[in-house]
Design a protein around this motif. Sequence first.
Motif, mmCIF file in Angstrom:
data_model
loop_
_atom_site.group_PDB
_atom_site.id
_atom_site.type_symbol
_atom_site.label_atom_id
_atom_site.label_comp_id
_atom_site.label_asym_id
_atom_site.label_seq_id
_atom_site.Cartn_x
_atom_site.Cartn_y
_atom_site.Cartn_z
ATOM 1 N N UNK A 1 -15.231 -4.602 16.964
ATOM 2 C CA UNK A 1 -15.587 -3.264 17.421
ATOM 3 C C UNK A 1 -14.447 -2.277 17.253
ATOM 4 N N UNK A 2 -13.294 -2.722 16.830
ATOM 5 C CA UNK A 2 -12.157 -1.844 16.612
ATOM 6 C C UNK A 2 -12.377 -0.985 15.375
ATOM 7 N N UNK A 3 -11.974 0.275 15.455
ATOM 8 C CA UNK A 3 -12.107 1.174 14.311
ATOM 9 C C UNK A 3 -11.265 0.702 13.134
ATOM 10 N N UNK A 4 -10.130 0.064 13.429
ATOM 11 C CA UNK A 4 -9.257 -0.415 12.365
ATOM 12 C C UNK A 4 -9.400 -1.919 12.142
ATOM 13 N N UNK A 5 -10.553 -2.467 12.505
ATOM 14 C CA UNK A 5 -10.792 -3.892 12.333
ATOM 15 C C UNK A 5 -11.245 -4.243 10.921
ATOM 16 N N UNK A 6 -11.338 -5.534 10.613
ATOM 17 C CA UNK A 6 -11.744 -5.976 9.275
ATOM 18 C C UNK A 6 -13.228 -5.727 9.011
ATOM 19 N N UNK A 7 -13.546 -5.551 7.743
ATOM 20 C CA UNK A 7 -14.915 -5.324 7.295
ATOM 21 C C UNK A 7 -15.260 -6.332 6.211
ATOM 22 N N UNK A 8 -16.441 -6.919 6.309
ATOM 23 C CA UNK A 8 -16.911 -7.873 5.311
ATOM 24 C C UNK A 8 -18.042 -7.239 4.517
ATOM 25 N N UNK A 9 -17.894 -7.190 3.198
ATOM 26 C CA UNK A 9 -18.921 -6.650 2.312
ATOM 27 C C UNK A 9 -19.503 -7.765 1.463
ATOM 28 N N UNK B 1 -7.761 -2.727 7.166
ATOM 29 C CA UNK B 1 -6.848 -1.582 7.183
ATOM 30 C C UNK B 1 -5.461 -2.005 7.637
ATOM 31 N N UNK B 2 -4.438 -1.376 7.056
ATOM 32 C CA UNK B 2 -3.050 -1.634 7.437
ATOM 33 C C UNK B 2 -2.327 -0.300 7.565
#
Length: 299
Positions: free
Chosen positions: A211-219, A251-252
Amino acid sequence: MAGSPDRVTPACRVTIPVAAACLAAAPAAAQTIPFVDTEDATLSEIDVREGTAHPVISFDVRNGDYARGAYDDDDAGLDRVPVHLSIGGALVLRRGQGDAGALFLVGQSSNGFHAPRADERASPRAWYESNSIVSLAWRPAAGLTAALAYAIKASPNGIASTTHEASATFLYTGDDAVGWLKPRFAVTRRTRGQGGFYTIGGIAPSFALTEREDGPTLAVPVMGGVGWHGFYAADSGDRAYASGGLSLAQPVRIGGAKATVQAEILALVRDDRLRRLDAPAGTTATLVPHATLSLALAW
């Protein structure tokens, strides 16, 4: 940008300091720019900061180099591991409703380097690929992007001849069920070099893993392409491939850039005629694993 995510959404949200104490508490607003891949002319979106000019730099390392499902100077494996450096950006030419960008000039140059083969004798021997593209992108409606692009593909070490390509490309990322799939389509005509034309289409739905805005995303990118009327090689007829896999983006924080580290693994599936085209330099396997690890920075 080879292996680029549909949208780069890094976590770094602190503006470049003018007065450090003030800016540390004031996050910058975000917008997106369209970006056109140098290899197959597919469209994606990249998150950037407010402004008119937006530089984009990316670096990636791969287990091989395949263009539209076919061998492109490096076979799949870990013996050579080519690297690519891409430099480009977008310029907002006109804004529309809500001051959002509506017309863009977009460009990129992607350059590939590897340990040279014995037949790569021209200097610089390691610089085997330089693909540059410029495009005019338009957003006529929310979530819809269309672009006209022109690419020049060359080999600085002389291993391959120079080709030119003209493309029309489309992407939809609207706030609805279709937009969630992020469908895209491109058609390419080769204007110099081997003739024929090429069509590609696919989807790339993505999921936030936290739920973090800067968390990982899986596509989950899934693409399919067809080279028509000898696009891949002289007298090669019509040849097709498909690809599918997973792409994990994180994101980093790197200075004032919106930055993303991405790991992608794809399975390339080629028809019999396309896989046989890779002999003798590349594998003739029907299924080819292709992995990419990349870092992208945008401003």
